[in-house]
Design a protein around this motif. Structure first.
Motif, short mmCIF file in Angstrom:
data_model
loop_
_atom_site.label_atom_id
_atom_site.label_comp_id
_atom_site.label_asym_id
_atom_site.label_seq_id
_atom_site.Cartn_x
_atom_site.Cartn_y
_atom_site.Cartn_z
N VAL A 1 59.56 -9.93 -9.19
CA VAL A 1 59.04 -9.14 -10.31
C VAL A 1 59.62 -9.67 -11.61
O VAL A 1 60.82 -9.98 -11.70
CB VAL A 1 59.42 -7.65 -10.16
CG1 VAL A 1 58.88 -6.83 -11.33
CG2 VAL A 1 58.91 -7.09 -8.84
N ARG B 1 54.90 -6.64 -17.30
CA ARG B 1 55.45 -6.59 -15.93
C ARG B 1 54.51 -7.38 -15.03
O ARG B 1 53.30 -7.14 -15.03
CB ARG B 1 55.58 -5.16 -15.44
CG ARG B 1 56.21 -5.04 -14.03
CD ARG B 1 56.33 -3.57 -13.64
NE ARG B 1 56.92 -3.39 -12.32
CZ ARG B 1 58.21 -3.32 -12.06
NH1 ARG B 1 59.07 -3.43 -13.06
NH2 ARG B 1 58.65 -3.13 -10.84
N GLN C 1 60.24 -8.88 -2.70
CA GLN C 1 59.92 -8.58 -4.08
C GLN C 1 60.14 -9.81 -4.96
O GLN C 1 61.07 -10.59 -4.74
CB GLN C 1 60.78 -7.44 -4.61
CG GLN C 1 60.49 -6.08 -3.98
CD GLN C 1 61.40 -5.02 -4.53
OE1 GLN C 1 62.62 -5.09 -4.40
NE2 GLN C 1 60.82 -4.01 -5.16
N SER D 1 49.02 -12.26 -7.88
CA SER D 1 49.94 -11.61 -8.79
C SER D 1 49.19 -10.52 -9.54
O SER D 1 47.99 -10.63 -9.80
CB SER D 1 50.55 -12.61 -9.78
OG SER D 1 49.56 -13.14 -10.64
N TRP E 1 54.14 -8.91 -10.97
CA TRP E 1 54.71 -8.93 -9.62
C TRP E 1 53.76 -9.67 -8.68
O TRP E 1 52.56 -9.73 -8.89
CB TRP E 1 55.01 -7.52 -9.12
CG TRP E 1 53.85 -6.58 -9.00
CD1 TRP E 1 53.17 -6.24 -7.86
CD2 TRP E 1 53.23 -5.81 -10.04
NE1 TRP E 1 52.19 -5.33 -8.13
CE2 TRP E 1 52.19 -5.05 -9.46
CE3 TRP E 1 53.45 -5.70 -11.43
CZ2 TRP E 1 51.37 -4.20 -10.20
CZ3 TRP E 1 52.64 -4.85 -12.17
CH2 TRP E 1 51.62 -4.10 -11.55
N GLU F 1 63.31 -12.41 -14.39
CA GLU F 1 62.60 -12.39 -13.12
C GLU F 1 63.61 -12.11 -12.03
O GLU F 1 64.63 -12.80 -11.92
CB GLU F 1 61.90 -13.72 -12.86
CG GLU F 1 61.06 -13.71 -11.60
CD GLU F 1 60.24 -14.98 -11.45
OE1 GLU F 1 59.35 -15.01 -10.59
OE2 GLU F 1 60.51 -15.95 -12.18
#
Length: 405
Positions: A279, A211, A277, A188, A213, A306
């Motif tokens: 995120v 942020r 994705q 991550s 991801w 999320e």
């Protein structure tokens, strides 16, 4: 009857979980830089296993229905190398030491112990249980047959897998791009930036944006099947006042295999099929109050969500997604529900401490307002629900279908 190859002992090793970290700090007038780099090395394996020796070590009897087994070692499950940067900067905005602007960017690898080694352990990937029918002709409640024999005899039918106690040809295999190499480990990234201000001595406020991801997702792909081996179908949601519009609407974009039971699973990287994705975005507004007499008050508000997207998997619906985060949906699913975008949710948390005048005691209070659970609705569809559009029965008889996003 269910017969097991028990008892058995599984032995897997974590040979190395090594982290080396270098960090330095530089000051340039009102700016402070923190620069770091972490090297991670992880290695797991399965030693050579002699079942007779393992059972003797733990004082267990030999298996009843299969002979004791021996397995060769399995090395490098996994063998990973990773470099993770850690970067941070803080700037004294006005030069008075009361207002700081901060930012950071860091990568983190996912934790691992022996899960992958266990999944590749020949004992675990063997056929360790089988089913067989039993017709109790004389009603004595005893299987009058030789259970060691896998073939039909006496009152017992043939076992459903003649490879009982042997390697399972349908066991999942791990691709090299998951097990070996540089930057193959799930990870991550986290970026944050914010501003902190001292309003007066003992009182500060902070505003930050975060942020996060994730990457190196894996999928389980049944390579014995292709997209042409699946048929799409629809069902009609049941009539229910709790569903949108009272229910009764079509739910489409569902898939059912035409090759039920044909399995050759390979666990490989998602990037071989498309982009997935996961995120998180969030904003924190917090305060910290330190008053005379050791009175403290801390807390604030978080607004975040999320979101996850695995819509590309609809092109090959037998893929099953694994993730470091929990919001990834698995087949069967609809095209509408593979892009998971919940609303932004708000959390409020405060706590305070107040000293009492007696014997050094303190009293405290906490307040939290948290979002509730996701509202979901799933329906177990039968072959009768699918047959009008599928043109046949469901291969497994039923399918669990999500009725709302």
């Amino acid at each position: 009857i269910v017969q097991y190859a028990s008892p058995w002992v599984v032995e897997s090793w974590m040979n190395a979980d090594l982290g080396l970290f270098a960090q330095d700090q530089w000051n340039f007038r009102r700016m402070t830089l923190n620069l770091g780099l972490r090297y991670d090395y992880f290695n797991g394996s399965v030693p050579a296993q002699d079942e007779a020796e393992l059972l003797d070590r733990f004082e267990l009897p030999d298996p009843v229905f299969v002979p004791v087994r021996k397995f060769d070692p399995v090395n490098d499950v996994p063998n990973w190398h990773d470099l993770s940067p850690r970067l941070g900067v803080a700037y004294d905005l006005f030069g008075d030491g009361k207002t700081a602007v901060k930012a950071s960017l860091s990568q983190y690898v996912a934790g691992q112990t022996v899960a992958i080694a266990d999944a590749n352990n020949p004992l675990n990937t063997s056929v360790n249980s089988v089913f067989r029918t039993w017709t109790d002709a004389d009603r004595d409640w005893v299987p009058d047959c030789d259970l060691v024999s896998t073939l039909q005899n006496g009152e017992c039918g043939q076992v459903d897998n003649l490879a009982f106690g042997q390697p399972n040809a349908q066991a999942s295999r791990y691709a090299d791009d998951v097990l070996h190499g540089y930057s193959r480990r799930p990870y991550s990234w986290e970026f944050s930036t914010g501003i902190q201000r001292e309003l007066m001595p003992g009182i500060a406020v902070n505003g930050s944006y975060y942020r996060r991801w994730y990457g190196n997702f894996t999928v389980t792909d049944n390579v014995a099947q292709t997209a042409s081996d699946f048929s799409s179908y629809c069902i009609t949601a049941p009539v229910n006042p709790s569903l949108p519009g009272g229910g009764g609407y079509p739910v489409c974009g569902l898939y059912d295999t035409n090759k039920f039971g044909v399995i050759s699973n390979v666990i490989t990287q998602v990037k071989n099929y498309g982009r997935q994705q996961d995120v998180y975005d969030g904003v924190d507004l917090t305060t910290s109050v330190r008053l005379p007499g050791s009175v403290t008050l801390d807390g604030g508000v978080n607004v975040g969500r999320e979101r996850a997207n695995n819509c590309f998997l609809n092109d090959k619906p037998q893929l099953t997604v694994t993730s470091t985060a929990p919001l990834i949906a698995n087949s069967p699913r609809t095209d509408s529900y593979c892009d998971v975008r919940p609303p932004f949710q708000t959390q409020v948390k405060f706590f305070g401490v107040y000293p009492l005048p007696w014997w050094g005691l303190q009293t405290s209070a906490t307040f939290q307002s948290l979002p509730g659970p996701q509202i979901l609705a799933s329906y177990t569809a039968s072959s009768a629900d699918a047959r009008p559009t599928l043109g046949r029965n469901l291969s497994s008889g039923t399918a669990t279908v999500a009725l709302i996003p």
